[in-house]
Design a protein around this motif. Structure first.
Motif, short mmCIF file in Angstrom:
data_model
loop_
_atom_site.label_atom_id
_atom_site.label_comp_id
_atom_site.label_asym_id
_atom_site.label_seq_id
_atom_site.Cartn_x
_atom_site.Cartn_y
_atom_site.Cartn_z
N LEU A 91 41.00 35.71 35.40
CA LEU A 91 41.24 37.01 34.90
C LEU A 91 40.00 37.86 35.64
N GLN A 92 40.60 38.74 36.62
CA GLN A 92 39.57 39.40 37.53
C GLN A 92 38.83 40.32 36.66
N LEU A 93 37.61 39.99 37.28
CA LEU A 93 36.41 40.82 36.59
C LEU A 93 35.65 41.86 37.65
N ASP A 117 38.47 29.53 37.94
CA ASP A 117 37.23 30.09 38.12
C ASP A 117 36.23 29.39 37.53
N TYR A 227 28.02 47.90 48.90
CA TYR A 227 29.07 48.56 50.01
C TYR A 227 28.39 49.99 49.99
N GLY A 253 30.59 37.62 55.71
CA GLY A 253 31.03 36.35 56.34
C GLY A 253 30.45 34.97 55.91
N GLY A 256 31.12 34.87 50.52
CA GLY A 256 32.57 35.52 50.16
C GLY A 256 33.68 34.72 50.49
N1 LIG Z 1 37.46 36.40 37.98
C1 LIG Z 1 36.77 36.80 39.23
N2 LIG Z 1 36.24 35.59 39.82
C2 LIG Z 1 35.66 36.12 41.02
O1 LIG Z 1 35.23 35.03 41.57
C3 LIG Z 1 35.25 37.29 41.14
C4 LIG Z 1 35.46 38.39 40.29
N3 LIG Z 1 36.18 37.93 39.28
N4 LIG Z 1 35.29 39.79 40.54
C5 LIG Z 1 34.65 40.16 41.82
C6 LIG Z 1 33.83 39.13 42.40
C7 LIG Z 1 33.43 39.01 43.77
N5 LIG Z 1 34.27 38.09 44.38
C8 LIG Z 1 34.15 38.14 45.96
C9 LIG Z 1 35.21 37.51 46.58
C10 LIG Z 1 35.35 37.49 47.93
C11 LIG Z 1 34.53 38.25 48.76
C12 LIG Z 1 34.57 38.21 50.20
O2 LIG Z 1 35.22 37.55 50.88
N6 LIG Z 1 33.70 39.17 51.00
C13 LIG Z 1 34.09 39.36 52.20
C14 LIG Z 1 33.92 40.78 52.58
C15 LIG Z 1 35.29 41.32 52.06
C16 LIG Z 1 35.57 42.89 52.65
O3 LIG Z 1 34.57 43.74 52.02
O4 LIG Z 1 36.40 42.81 53.52
C17 LIG Z 1 32.71 38.83 52.78
O5 LIG Z 1 31.56 38.48 52.19
O6 LIG Z 1 32.68 38.51 54.07
C18 LIG Z 1 33.40 38.78 47.99
C19 LIG Z 1 33.14 38.85 46.59
C20 LIG Z 1 34.99 37.29 43.66
N7 LIG Z 1 34.53 37.74 42.37
#
Ligand SMILES: Nc1nc(=O)c2c([nH]1)NC[C@@H]1CN(c3ccc(C(=O)N[C@@H](CCC(=O)O)C(=O)O)cc3)C=[N+]21
Length: 281
Positions: A91-93, A117, A227, A253, A256
């Motif tokens: 469930l995306q938060l 998750d 951001y 990098g 994430g």
């Molecule tokens: N149910 C749920 N599970 C989650 O795991 C979940 C969520 N909801 N809600 C939001 C947060 C945040 N999150 C990220 C995933 C990938 C990057 C990621 O890959 N970021 C890239 C940059 C991405 C970009 O801006 O292009 C990096 O840090 O290199 C970051 C944060 C998972 N979340």
């Protein structure tokens, strides 16, 4: 401070997963429930979908409108729980504000065996009693890097900054199980870094972490995502930390891509693949 490339480590793991899936003839299916149209959520869902795609798996995005009722979300979860073709559900938060009071009820409604998750109370509770089921991807990502750069962990001094249920709390339990000396603080202060071997900094603000107070050779894991226009910053001021010895898992990098990779590992486990060193708590 040497920068750790989370992307390189992620690709190594993802290639291995892809190979194992092909050998076992598995095609995992991830269902992502997205309520509303939060821009960042759509970005993260896109990253997850691409990652599942690179493994040769399938992603089903189940979208509900911003004003969806609580029952609609619960019915959708129930449907996906019973759908044999779906291996993992998330469930995306964050949820839209009106639904946030029901967040824990929704997470508890997901079948723990599909909870990729690791947010279900049963899976969170199994971390406490040392019989882990699925574990939060962010926590797994930080533990993976810590084991790669700071093994053996027993006796190491660990500092966690923040109080989140999806990272800091499960990760504290994981480091306790590794016999580390764990301290947790809501906000970063350089004085807290005295003698610290591993620091995971989630709470804070852009570039608040400077070199002062950091032990030579320490491992820092940045878990802050801020951001500003189109650029993404973390808590750690990379420039300032370039003056000292040690390792940094930076933003972007770092955490994430590793977090998404751990989601893929959880999804493969949910699809019945045995991982060599199963994500342990
Ligand atoms: N149910 C749920 N599970 C989650 O795991 C979940 C969520 N909801 N809600 C939001 C947060 C945040 N999150 C990220 C995933 C990938 C990057 C990621 O890959 N970021 C890239 C940059 C991405 C970009 O801006 O292009 C990096 O840090 O290199 C970051 C944060 C998972 N979340």
């Amino acid at each position: 401070m040497e920068l750790i490339c989370g992307k390189d480590i992620s690709s190594e793991i993802r290639n291995q997963l892809k190979e194992n899936l092909a050998q076992e003839g598995l095609k995992p299916c991830l269902a992502v429930i997205n309520v509303g149209d939060d821009k960042e959520n759509l970005l993260y869902i896109g990253l997850k979908e691409n990652a599942v795609d690179t493994l040769g798996g399938e992603t089903r995005i189940a979208s509900l409108p911003q004003n969806a009722a609580k029952e609609e979300v619960l019915n959708l979860i129930n449907e996906l729980n019973h759908d044999q073709a779906v291996n993992g559900i998330l469930l995306q938060l964050p949820l839209p504000k009106e639904l946030q009071p029901y967040e824990q009820e929704f997470l508890s409604a997901i079948d723990p065996a599909k909870d990729v998750d690791g947010f279900h109370p049963v899976n969170m509770g199994r971390l406490v009693n040392g019989t882990p089921g699925f574990i939060s991807c962010a926590a797994l990502a930080c533990m993976d890097i810590s084991k790669r750069y700071k093994a053996p962990l027993a006796g190491k001094k660990v500092l966690l900054i923040g109080d989140s249920f999806d990272l800091i709390r499960p990760l504290a339990l994981m480091f306790i199980k590794e016999s580390c000396q764990v301290s947790v603080a809501p906000q970063y202060k350089s004085a807290l870094m005295e003698g610290v071997d591993i620091a995971v900094i989630e709470a804070g603000g852009p570039h608040i972490v400077k070199a002062s107070g950091i032990k030579e050779g320490a491992l820092l894991i940045d878990a802050g995502f801020y951001y500003d226009q189109n650029s993404l910053f973390g808590n750690v001021d990379k420039e300032d930390l370039s003056k000292i010895d040690g390792h940094l898992l930076p933003v972007p990098g770092g955490v994430g891509p590793m977090l998404i990779t751990k989601l893929l590992e959880n999804l493969c486990m949910a699809a019945g693949m045995s991982l060599p060193d199963k994500n342990t708590g």
